[in-house]
Design a protein around this motif. Structure first.
Motif, PDB file in Angstrom:
ATOM      1  N   GLY A 399     -10.143 -17.962  15.610  1.00  0.00           N
ATOM      2  CA  GLY A 399     -11.291 -18.163  16.483  1.00  0.00           C
ATOM      3  C   GLY A 399     -11.898 -16.899  17.064  1.00  0.00           C
ATOM      4  O   GLY A 399     -12.828 -16.964  17.840  1.00  0.00           O
ATOM      5  N   TRP A 400     -11.346 -15.744  16.694  1.00  0.00           N
ATOM      6  CA  TRP A 400     -11.882 -14.499  17.242  1.00  0.00           C
ATOM      7  C   TRP A 400     -13.223 -14.165  16.593  1.00  0.00           C
ATOM      8  O   TRP A 400     -13.433 -14.378  15.406  1.00  0.00           O
ATOM      9  N   GLN A 401     -14.146 -13.644  17.434  1.00  0.00           N
ATOM     10  CA  GLN A 401     -15.429 -13.182  16.911  1.00  0.00           C
ATOM     11  C   GLN A 401     -15.747 -11.803  17.466  1.00  0.00           C
ATOM     12  O   GLN A 401     -15.409 -11.499  18.613  1.00  0.00           O
ATOM     13  N   TYR A 402     -16.412 -10.993  16.625  1.00  0.00           N
ATOM     14  CA  TYR A 402     -16.930  -9.713  17.112  1.00  0.00           C
ATOM     15  C   TYR A 402     -18.414  -9.852  17.400  1.00  0.00           C
ATOM     16  O   TYR A 402     -19.086 -10.760  16.907  1.00  0.00           O
ATOM     17  N   LEU A 403     -18.914  -8.915  18.195  1.00  0.00           N
ATOM     18  CA  LEU A 403     -20.338  -8.891  18.518  1.00  0.00           C
ATOM     19  C   LEU A 403     -21.170  -8.517  17.297  1.00  0.00           C
ATOM     20  O   LEU A 403     -20.690  -7.791  16.431  1.00  0.00           O
ATOM     21  N   PRO A 404     -22.427  -8.959  17.276  1.00  0.00           N
ATOM     22  CA  PRO A 404     -23.317  -8.493  16.205  1.00  0.00           C
ATOM     23  C   PRO A 404     -23.781  -7.053  16.427  1.00  0.00           C
ATOM     24  O   PRO A 404     -24.612  -6.570  15.680  1.00  0.00           O
ATOM     25  N   PHE A 405     -23.256  -6.405  17.465  1.00  0.00           N
ATOM     26  CA  PHE A 405     -23.544  -4.977  17.641  1.00  0.00           C
ATOM     27  C   PHE A 405     -22.289  -4.290  18.175  1.00  0.00           C
ATOM     28  O   PHE A 405     -22.317  -3.515  19.105  1.00  0.00           O
ATOM     29  N   GLN A 406     -21.165  -4.631  17.536  1.00  0.00           N
ATOM     30  CA  GLN A 406     -19.873  -4.124  17.982  1.00  0.00           C
ATOM     31  C   GLN A 406     -19.770  -2.601  17.835  1.00  0.00           C
ATOM     32  O   GLN A 406     -19.095  -1.944  18.619  1.00  0.00           O
ATOM     33  N   VAL A 407     -20.442  -2.048  16.833  1.00  0.00           N
ATOM     34  CA  VAL A 407     -20.375  -0.597  16.641  1.00  0.00           C
ATOM     35  C   VAL A 407     -20.918   0.103  17.887  1.00  0.00           C
ATOM     36  O   VAL A 407     -20.317   1.043  18.404  1.00  0.00           O
ATOM     37  N   TYR A 408     -22.052  -0.413  18.381  1.00  0.00           N
ATOM     38  CA  TYR A 408     -22.603   0.173  19.610  1.00  0.00           C
ATOM     39  C   TYR A 408     -21.653  -0.076  20.779  1.00  0.00           C
ATOM     40  O   TYR A 408     -21.328   0.851  21.527  1.00  0.00           O
ATOM     41  N   ALA A 409     -21.207  -1.306  20.935  1.00  0.00           N
ATOM     42  CA  ALA A 409     -20.338  -1.635  22.070  1.00  0.00           C
ATOM     43  C   ALA A 409     -19.113  -0.718  22.092  1.00  0.00           C
ATOM     44  O   ALA A 409     -18.754  -0.172  23.131  1.00  0.00           O
ATOM     45  N   ASN A 410     -18.502  -0.532  20.927  1.00  0.00           N
ATOM     46  CA  ASN A 410     -17.326   0.338  20.873  1.00  0.00           C
ATOM     47  C   ASN A 410     -17.674   1.774  21.246  1.00  0.00           C
ATOM     48  O   ASN A 410     -16.862   2.495  21.809  1.00  0.00           O
TER      49      ASN A 410
END
Lengths: 451, 305
Positions: A399-410
């Protein structure tokens, strides 16, 4: 002895700069769609053999080291295909390059390696080809659930899993024994072990951490947290759920008691710390053995692998850390051939080649095979390491999901949550800051954000 | 006689005393200044020493020994040999690429700066003030800010991922042009050029035989600046180039360094360090060889002769 503690901030800025450029540009790319996928519209499988026989040239952007051998074997088997494998940079550097190429509308590769956490970012911009048209939808049973979930975007399959990183505890047995510490099976025991190791030798720490977005999200994942909820362009970010709080509280204790080595992961100091025993363990992805063998040769015989510590005794829940897929960018004009290659690399003969090179598979057949499970690692004192890692792969929390802008968030993690490691804020406050920065950015990019 | 009116020249034995009791010949000693200079010197030299010392170590002793002194076997020659041959000798290829970018890019930039600077300093033409404003403005714009627009433009022209995408932007050096301009204005007396013209020399001949030799120190200065800038250039090739075969050393070294931060990648810190040492040697050599001209170039015009 610092040479380059990876230029996170600089790189982050570069990514952020190009991102704004690209998200809009990706949308614009829709109109010039396709051409390459012709004839496959019926949803059936492509006649791979014919495509391979006809041949052609492919550009592949990837940094994964074992792919070199896969490409060589592939070219030997299909002499009409010519593959140009280019390492255009690792991780974020490649994403920047890919986004630039997509924005410019030229120079886009036919195959691109993308880590699972970055897949949604490219998928939501419709920069990646939906591979179900080539029959990828039938591969569900082929891959373990964690990686398979990571390449699914709604109904679409936007890549084939290449490797996976189910987490486990890698530890230096000599350091643990010298400090008289048992291998921890729960996070409470881990905390005790951290205290004992540091008390025994003030230079030694149970692990290093000065704020790592990938590690933090993996830990929250294991703790049952689901801070990111993504449904199309509706995105919810919430770091106040129970799982996130559980992790933040436990890890805060380690920070408060100075039980974490202030070393940047993947730097030369990090390798040095593992080499001289001042970093006693890592909770990290299953691909780690190859890095230990090459980066910490003096640790041979000292290191072992154990199950990831649990939140409740006797349970078995793990998460993924790292791992990447091979994707076919929408702008490629040779999609069928590109798919034939990634199928070879990630489902076909390439899998074994990559296993031999030390990579960790994402395919259930390999994960469950006796041959794979029974490998005895000399480096780990003859331990059957894959038994532990495979068990982890089976128990990844769903059930885990990453953001559609995870690169920026990280890239802004260290400016927000990372401050807890160096400043006066707590990790919980830091995560709240991270959430705020993420929500602000998402809104600016046109996502419907909720907290 | 004029000489009789001048005060006697101080001899080495009896230095002339100034009011504050020191002169160029007999500088005042300041312990504080000496210490400060010493600190700065050490600060600048330590990274170089570190680089050399650690180039002599194996990957193993790199991790297990003190950074500023030798340890273990002396592996410098092994490291150099491995650096030159690792991954099919790609380091040599990168070195060749960098030389190409420096010779064509920095050389071309210097040439353009000489021609432009000379013209702006010694000829009057309409729009000169506008050109001046543009050049000064261009000095203020960091190249990094132009990299992405340049990429998009080059991409439309289809020359990204080729050596041209690195060379063409390197040809433009507003600061070099400005430097050449001021230098030409100072170093070439207009009377000399007029004399040449009166004697019937063509403009080309005046430039070639009268002006160019006078410009030599300025040329070397600009050449050094553009050379160092091109040699160290990282961001532009990072954006433009996708094919590792066209990487300059800066990108190549970063790729080697990043290898250690990759799942399953081989950590080769000893090669990165040795390669870094090899990378700075040509620049050190260039500075030592051209230092003479460079120094006289910086001092030009500071004393009225």
């Amino acid at each position: 002895m610092t040479i380059h503690p990876r230029g996170r901030i600089v790189r982050g800025a570069a990514v952020a700069g190009t991102l704004a450029l690209t998200l809009t540009a990706c949308g614009g790319g829709e109109g010039t769609d396709d051409g390459g996928g012709a004839g496959a519209g019926d949803g059936g499988t492509v006649d791979t053999a014919a495509v391979l026989e006809e041949g052609g040239s492919l550009t592949v952007w990837a940094w994964e080291p074992t792919l070199e051998q896969v490409v060589e074997d592939f070219e030997a088997e299909y002499p009409n295909v010519d593959i140009e494998l280019a390492n255009v940079g690792t991780g974020n550097d490649q994403y920047t390059a890919l986004q630039n190429a997509i924005a410019a509308g030229s120079g886009v590769p036919d195959v691109a390696q993308i880590e699972y956490f970055a897949v949604p970012q490219f998928a939501i911009g419709e920069a990646l080809t939906d591979l179900t048209q080539f029959g990828a939808g039938e591969l569900e049973e082929t891959f373990s659930p964690g990686p398979w979930g990571s390449v699914q975007q709604g109904e679409a399959i936007v890549g084939l899993p290449m490797d996976s990183g189910p987490m486990a505890l890698f530890y230096n047995q000599d350091v643990f024994e010298a400090a008289g510490v048992e291998v921890p099976t729960t996070w409470d025991e881990y905390l005790e072990a951290a205290r004992a190791i540091h008390a025994h030798d003030p230079n030694a720490y149970i692990t290093n951490d000065i704020g790592d977005a990938g590690f933090t999200t993996s830990m929250i994942w294991q703790a049952g947290g689901q801070p990111y909820q993504v449904d199309g362009t509706d995105v919810t970010v919430d770091f106040t759920d129970e799982g996130s709080a559980r992790f933040a509280e436990m890890w805060q204790t380690l920070i408060d008691e100075d039980l974490l080595a202030p070393t940047v992961g993947w730097s030369d100091e990090w390798y040095q710390g593992m080499s001289n025993g001042t970093i006693a363990s890592l909770t990290i992805g299953a691909w780690m053995p190859a890095n230990l063998e090459s980066g910490v040769p003096s640790g041979a015989g000292s290191w072992r692998v154990a199950d990831m510590p649990q939140w409740e005794e006797g349970e078995m829940a793990t998460s993924e850390n790292g791992g990447s897929s091979l994707t076919v960018p929408e702008a490629s004009e040779k999609k069928e051939l590109a798919y034939a290659f990634i199928e070879y690399a990630n489902v076909g003969d390439g899998v074994q080649t990559r296993l031999d090179g030390g990579a960790f598979p994402a395919t259930t057949a390999e994960l469950g095979s006796e041959e794979f499970l029974n490998v005895e690692f000399d480096y780990f004192g003859g331990q059957k390491v894959n038994e532990v890692l495979s068990r982890s792969a089976e128990n990844v929390v769903e059930g885990w999901q990453y953001l559609p802008f995870q690169v920026y968030a990280n890239s802004v993690f260290n400016d927000t949550a990372g401050q807890a490691y160096v400043g006066d804020t707590t990790l919980a406050e830091g995560l709240a800051d991270w959430q705020e920065a993420t929500v602000t950015y998402g809104s600016d990019q046109g996502f419907t954000m909720a907290e | 006689m004029a000489t009789a009116l001048r005060p006697a020249r101080p001899t080495a034995g009896t230095p002339r005393r100034t009011g504050r009791g020191y002169s160029v010949d007999r500088p005042r000693r300041s312990p504080l200044l000496t210490v400060l200079t010493g600190i700065v010197l050490i600060y600048s030299l330590v990274p170089l020493v570190w680089l050399f010392v650690n180039s002599t170590k194996t990957q193993e002793s790199l991790f297990n020994s003190f950074g500023l002194w030798f340890s273990g076997e002396f592996a410098l020659w092994d490291n150099i040999a491995t650096t030159l041959t690792y991954d099919g000798g790609v380091f040599v290829r990168w070195l060749g690429n960098t030389l190409l970018y420096v010779v064509v890019g920095a050389g071309g930039a210097t040439l353009l700066a000489i021609l432009g600077g000379y013209a702006l300093a010694k000829f009057t033409f309409p729009g000169k003030r506008a050109v001046f404003a543009v050049v000064i403005g261009a000095v203020a714009v960091p190249g990094t800010a132009l990299a992405v627009p340049t990429f998009l433009m080059f991409s439309q022209m289809g020359i990204t991922n080729t050596p041209w995408s690195v060379i063409i932007p390197s040809l433009i050096s507003p600061f070099g042009l400005y430097l050449m301009w001021t230098f030409a204005a100072e170093a070439i007396p207009t009377e000399l050029m007029e004399a040449a013209r009166v004697d019937g020399a063509s403009e080309w001949r005046t430039f070639w035989q009268i002006s160019l030799p006078l410009l030599a120190p300025g040329i070397v200065t600009v050449l050094l600046f553009t050379m160092v800038a091109t040699w160290n250039n990282y961001f532009l090739p990072l954006i433009m180039l996708r094919d590792p075969d066209w990487y300059p050393l800066t990108l190549g070294l970063n790729a080697w360094n990043a290898q250690a931060a990759t799942a399953g990648g081989e950590a080769i810190f000893h090669l990165v360090i040795t390669a870094s040492l090899l990378t700075i040697l040509p620049l050190i050599a260039a500075f030592l060889l051209l230092q003479r001209y460079w120094q006289s170039g910086l001092a030009a015009g500071s004393v009225k002769e």
